[in-house]
Write a protein that holds these residues in place. Sequence first.
Motif, PDB file in Angstrom:
ATOM      1  N   GLY A 192       0.788  -1.229   0.000  1.00 21.78           N
ATOM      2  CA  GLY A 192       0.000   0.000   0.000  1.00 21.78           C
ATOM      3  C   GLY A 192       0.819   1.277   0.000  1.00 21.78           C
ATOM      4  O   GLY A 192       0.297   2.352  -0.284  1.00 21.78           O
ATOM      5  N   SER A 193       2.115   1.176   0.295  1.00 19.80           N
ATOM      6  CA  SER A 193       2.974   2.360   0.316  1.00 19.80           C
ATOM      7  C   SER A 193       3.796   2.535  -0.961  1.00 19.80           C
ATOM      8  O   SER A 193       4.506   3.524  -1.107  1.00 19.80           O
ATOM      9  CB  SER A 193       3.948   2.284   1.500  1.00 19.80           C
ATOM     10  N   LEU A 194       3.702   1.580  -1.888  1.00 21.94           N
ATOM     11  CA  LEU A 194       4.519   1.651  -3.103  1.00 21.94           C
ATOM     12  C   LEU A 194       4.079   2.812  -3.993  1.00 21.94           C
ATOM     13  O   LEU A 194       2.909   3.173  -4.034  1.00 21.94           O
ATOM     14  CB  LEU A 194       4.448   0.330  -3.867  1.00 21.94           C
ATOM     15  N   LYS A 219       7.008  -0.156 -11.776  1.00 25.28           N
ATOM     16  CA  LYS A 219       6.172  -0.246 -12.979  1.00 25.28           C
ATOM     17  C   LYS A 219       5.223  -1.441 -12.951  1.00 25.28           C
ATOM     18  O   LYS A 219       4.086  -1.338 -13.405  1.00 25.28           O
ATOM     19  CB  LYS A 219       7.052  -0.315 -14.216  1.00 25.28           C
ATOM     20  N   HIS A 220       5.699  -2.592 -12.459  1.00 24.32           N
ATOM     21  CA  HIS A 220       4.892  -3.812 -12.418  1.00 24.32           C
ATOM     22  C   HIS A 220       5.205  -4.598 -11.151  1.00 24.32           C
ATOM     23  O   HIS A 220       6.338  -4.574 -10.677  1.00 24.32           O
ATOM     24  CB  HIS A 220       5.190  -4.721 -13.618  1.00 24.32           C
ATOM     25  N   LYS A 231      -4.814   0.197  -6.152  1.00 23.94           N
ATOM     26  CA  LYS A 231      -5.016   1.522  -5.553  1.00 23.94           C
ATOM     27  C   LYS A 231      -3.816   2.427  -5.779  1.00 23.94           C
ATOM     28  O   LYS A 231      -3.955   3.640  -5.878  1.00 23.94           O
ATOM     29  CB  LYS A 231      -5.271   1.402  -4.049  1.00 23.94           C
ATOM     30  N   GLN A 232      -2.637   1.816  -5.825  1.00 29.62           N
ATOM     31  CA  GLN A 232      -1.407   2.585  -6.042  1.00 29.62           C
ATOM     32  C   GLN A 232      -1.153   2.829  -7.529  1.00 29.62           C
ATOM     33  O   GLN A 232      -0.215   3.521  -7.883  1.00 29.62           O
ATOM     34  CB  GLN A 232      -0.205   1.857  -5.425  1.00 29.62           C
ATOM     35  N   GLY A 233      -1.963   2.227  -8.387  1.00 30.52           N
ATOM     36  CA  GLY A 233      -1.798   2.401  -9.829  1.00 30.52           C
ATOM     37  C   GLY A 233      -0.677   1.549 -10.416  1.00 30.52           C
ATOM     38  O   GLY A 233      -0.118   1.889 -11.455  1.00 30.52           O
ATOM     39  N   ILE A 234      -0.379   0.428  -9.763  1.00 30.68           N
ATOM     40  CA  ILE A 234       0.696  -0.455 -10.220  1.00 30.68           C
ATOM     41  C   ILE A 234       0.076  -1.769 -10.690  1.00 30.68           C
ATOM     42  O   ILE A 234      -0.532  -2.488  -9.896  1.00 30.68           O
ATOM     43  CB  ILE A 234       1.722  -0.719  -9.104  1.00 30.68           C
TER      44      ILE A 234
END
Length: 143
Positions: free
Chosen positions: A64-66, A72-73, A97-100
């Motif tokens: 959750g903190s990435l 990128k993946h 949620k982080q867009g990863i």
Amino acid sequence: MTIAVRYQTRNGNTEAFANQIAAVAGVQAENIDTPLPADPVDVLFVGGGTYMLRPDKTLSAYVGSLDATKVKHIAIFTTSGGPETPADKSLTKLADKQGIPVIGHFHQMMGGKGMIGAKKNVTLKPDQIQAVKTFAESMLAHN
């Protein structure tokens, strides 16, 4: 291509798999407390144990903190004494949620080995080693 392997483990099972992935990727497997490289990571293999159908809280907090500008993946790998689906879904939701993007999942049910107690020196079976190496190779080929 920049690759990193990070893991959380209570008893050594996930660390054993992380080390196999790292060998394929040509990098060092590190605990999730180890910072990522300064350059953006193309593929982050991130894994941990599943406890009571949930990922460890420290692993969930880590994912959750990435930062999507630095990772990128993600390729998720987990170990447990039982079903993996809820934990993998939970970690995937955190990455989303982080867009990863999560590009793949690997899970190994350990059959209750080492679920309770101190960290142990885990010896993987040949079929487990082959399965996790195949997973690592396929994730690296994805990029």
